[in-house]
Design a protein around this motif. Structure first.
Motif, PDB file in Angstrom:
ATOM      1  N   MET A 119       0.838  -1.201   0.000  1.00  0.00           N
ATOM      2  CA  MET A 119       0.000   0.000   0.000  1.00  0.00           C
ATOM      3  C   MET A 119       0.875   1.254   0.000  1.00  0.00           C
ATOM      4  O   MET A 119       0.616   2.205  -0.740  1.00  0.00           O
ATOM      5  CB  MET A 119      -0.942  -0.001   1.208  1.00  0.00           C
ATOM      6  CG  MET A 119      -1.969  -1.116   1.172  1.00  0.00           C
ATOM      7  SD  MET A 119      -3.047  -1.110  -0.274  1.00  0.00           S
ATOM      8  CE  MET A 119      -4.154   0.206   0.198  1.00  0.00           C
ATOM      9  N   GLY A 120       1.915   1.254   0.815  1.00  0.00           N
ATOM     10  CA  GLY A 120       2.832   2.391   0.838  1.00  0.00           C
ATOM     11  C   GLY A 120       3.523   2.584  -0.499  1.00  0.00           C
ATOM     12  O   GLY A 120       3.664   3.713  -0.989  1.00  0.00           O
ATOM     13  N   HIS A 121       3.950   1.485  -1.100  1.00  0.00           N
ATOM     14  CA  HIS A 121       4.598   1.546  -2.418  1.00  0.00           C
ATOM     15  C   HIS A 121       3.634   2.126  -3.457  1.00  0.00           C
ATOM     16  O   HIS A 121       4.024   2.949  -4.297  1.00  0.00           O
ATOM     17  CB  HIS A 121       5.071   0.145  -2.822  1.00  0.00           C
ATOM     18  CG  HIS A 121       5.753   0.081  -4.131  1.00  0.00           C
ATOM     19  ND1 HIS A 121       7.051   0.497  -4.311  1.00  0.00           N
ATOM     20  CD2 HIS A 121       5.312  -0.328  -5.343  1.00  0.00           C
ATOM     21  CE1 HIS A 121       7.378   0.334  -5.586  1.00  0.00           C
ATOM     22  NE2 HIS A 121       6.342  -0.162  -6.225  1.00  0.00           N
ATOM     23  N   HIS A 122       2.377   1.716  -3.374  1.00  0.00           N
ATOM     24  CA  HIS A 122       1.360   2.237  -4.293  1.00  0.00           C
ATOM     25  C   HIS A 122       1.197   3.750  -4.107  1.00  0.00           C
ATOM     26  O   HIS A 122       1.132   4.499  -5.082  1.00  0.00           O
ATOM     27  CB  HIS A 122       0.030   1.516  -4.063  1.00  0.00           C
ATOM     28  CG  HIS A 122      -1.093   2.038  -4.892  1.00  0.00           C
ATOM     29  ND1 HIS A 122      -1.208   1.760  -6.238  1.00  0.00           N
ATOM     30  CD2 HIS A 122      -2.135   2.850  -4.575  1.00  0.00           C
ATOM     31  CE1 HIS A 122      -2.279   2.374  -6.716  1.00  0.00           C
ATOM     32  NE2 HIS A 122      -2.858   3.034  -5.726  1.00  0.00           N
TER      33      HIS A 122
ATOM     34  N   ARG B 189       3.382   5.828  -2.888  1.00  0.00           N
ATOM     35  CA  ARG B 189       4.602   6.488  -3.391  1.00  0.00           C
ATOM     36  C   ARG B 189       4.539   6.633  -4.908  1.00  0.00           C
ATOM     37  O   ARG B 189       4.899   7.668  -5.459  1.00  0.00           O
ATOM     38  CB  ARG B 189       5.851   5.706  -2.989  1.00  0.00           C
ATOM     39  CG  ARG B 189       7.136   6.431  -3.424  1.00  0.00           C
ATOM     40  CD  ARG B 189       8.386   5.696  -3.025  1.00  0.00           C
ATOM     41  NE  ARG B 189       8.473   4.447  -3.758  1.00  0.00           N
ATOM     42  CZ  ARG B 189       8.950   3.324  -3.252  1.00  0.00           C
ATOM     43  NH1 ARG B 189       9.377   3.260  -2.019  1.00  0.00           N
ATOM     44  NH2 ARG B 189       8.984   2.238  -3.994  1.00  0.00           N
ATOM     45  N   GLY B 190       4.026   5.634  -5.591  1.00  0.00           N
ATOM     46  CA  GLY B 190       3.879   5.698  -7.041  1.00  0.00           C
ATOM     47  C   GLY B 190       2.906   6.775  -7.484  1.00  0.00           C
ATOM     48  O   GLY B 190       2.993   7.278  -8.606  1.00  0.00           O
ATOM     49  N   LYS B 191       1.980   7.156  -6.606  1.00  0.00           N
ATOM     50  CA  LYS B 191       1.044   8.238  -6.903  1.00  0.00           C
ATOM     51  C   LYS B 191       1.566   9.579  -6.355  1.00  0.00           C
ATOM     52  O   LYS B 191       0.833  10.563  -6.352  1.00  0.00           O
ATOM     53  CB  LYS B 191      -0.323   7.944  -6.268  1.00  0.00           C
ATOM     54  CG  LYS B 191      -1.064   6.767  -6.873  1.00  0.00           C
ATOM     55  CD  LYS B 191      -2.292   6.469  -6.023  1.00  0.00           C
ATOM     56  CE  LYS B 191      -3.566   6.270  -6.742  1.00  0.00           C
ATOM     57  NZ  LYS B 191      -4.083   7.136  -7.704  1.00  0.00           N
ATOM     58  N   ALA B 192       2.817   9.589  -5.877  1.00  0.00           N
ATOM     59  CA  ALA B 192       3.454  10.786  -5.301  1.00  0.00           C
ATOM     60  C   ALA B 192       2.653  11.339  -4.120  1.00  0.00           C
ATOM     61  O   ALA B 192       2.533  12.550  -3.945  1.00  0.00           O
ATOM     62  CB  ALA B 192       3.678  11.849  -6.371  1.00  0.00           C
ATOM     63  N   ILE B 193       2.126  10.446  -3.303  1.00  0.00           N
ATOM     64  CA  ILE B 193       1.361  10.851  -2.120  1.00  0.00           C
ATOM     65  C   ILE B 193       2.276  10.848  -0.913  1.00  0.00           C
ATOM     66  O   ILE B 193       2.846   9.812  -0.553  1.00  0.00           O
ATOM     67  CB  ILE B 193       0.143   9.936  -1.909  1.00  0.00           C
ATOM     68  CG1 ILE B 193      -0.857  10.148  -3.044  1.00  0.00           C
ATOM     69  CG2 ILE B 193      -0.491  10.170  -0.545  1.00  0.00           C
ATOM     70  CD1 ILE B 193      -2.011   9.174  -3.063  1.00  0.00           C
ATOM     71  N   LEU B 194       2.431  12.016  -0.316  1.00  0.00           N
ATOM     72  CA  LEU B 194       3.235  12.178   0.895  1.00  0.00           C
ATOM     73  C   LEU B 194       2.480  13.131   1.814  1.00  0.00           C
ATOM     74  O   LEU B 194       2.520  14.350   1.621  1.00  0.00           O
ATOM     75  CB  LEU B 194       4.627  12.721   0.569  1.00  0.00           C
ATOM     76  CG  LEU B 194       5.550  12.946   1.763  1.00  0.00           C
ATOM     77  CD1 LEU B 194       5.819  11.641   2.507  1.00  0.00           C
ATOM     78  CD2 LEU B 194       6.853  13.579   1.309  1.00  0.00           C
ATOM     79  N   PRO B 195       1.759  12.594   2.798  1.00  0.00           N
ATOM     80  CA  PRO B 195       0.980  13.468   3.671  1.00  0.00           C
ATOM     81  C   PRO B 195       1.884  14.376   4.518  1.00  0.00           C
ATOM     82  O   PRO B 195       3.032  14.045   4.788  1.00  0.00           O
ATOM     83  CB  PRO B 195       0.194  12.503   4.552  1.00  0.00           C
ATOM     84  CG  PRO B 195       0.867  11.194   4.433  1.00  0.00           C
ATOM     85  CD  PRO B 195       1.625  11.188   3.148  1.00  0.00           C
TER      86      PRO B 195
END
Length: 167
Positions: free
Chosen positions: A38-41, A43-49
């Motif tokens: 899930m974290g890798h996914h 990261r692939g969407k450039a999601i960094l809260p």
């Protein structure tokens, strides 16, 4: 400017045993791998809260930590909120409403049924029971965190670990 919330149900944990306090259950190896995927996914969407808030229960805290490591968020910065373990959906809403306006994206990691209720309350959309490790992204248009309440958000996406490849 929109603000975004990622609601995460902890990944798969060991079964509850008679001798074990429910609070202390740990992630299974499958749960750790699912959280990593899930974290890798994300990261692939450039999601960094900007902030990650987690229940202090080990299974939620470790889910948050694994995701944080995958997305490049410092796990030491995860904020633990013990009230999220058994405080009900109101505890989740209180944690969100207390966020400062400088936060644009937040992730909250917790437990069912509270996270499922929270997602449905915020969006008034049918989410159902979130699966272990599932993430629901909710977007709020032109609101501050203090204004976030029932029916104020919309679901941007839902993703479950079993929807992702096992590599």
């Amino acid at each position: 400017m929109p603000i975004t919330l990622y609601i995460v149900r902890h990944a798969k944990a060991e079964e509850r045993a008679i001798f074990m306090d429910d609070h202390d259950r740990q992630l299974t190896s499958d749960g750790i791998m699912a959280a990593a995927r899930m974290g890798h996914h994300l990261r692939g969407k450039a999601i960094l809260p900007d902030i990650i808030i987690s229940s202090g229960a080990p299974r939620a805290k470790d889910t948050a930590k694994v995701i944080a490591e995958q997305i490049g968020y410092d796990p030491a910065q995860i904020q633990l909120e013990d009230a999220l373990f058994d405080g009900g959906p109101k505890a989740y809403l209180a944690a969100l409403n207390a966020l400062p306006d400088t936060i644009q994206t937040a992730m909250i990691v917790g437990h069912n049924p509270d996270v499922s209720y929270l997602a449905e309350f915020l969006t008034h959309q049918s989410i159902g029971s979130m699966s272990k490790g599932e993430i629901v992204a909710v977007v709020f248009e032109d609101l501050t965190w203090a204004e976030v309440s029932g029916r104020t958000g919309s679901v941007a996406f839902e993703i479950k670990p079993k929807q992702l490849p096992n590599d």
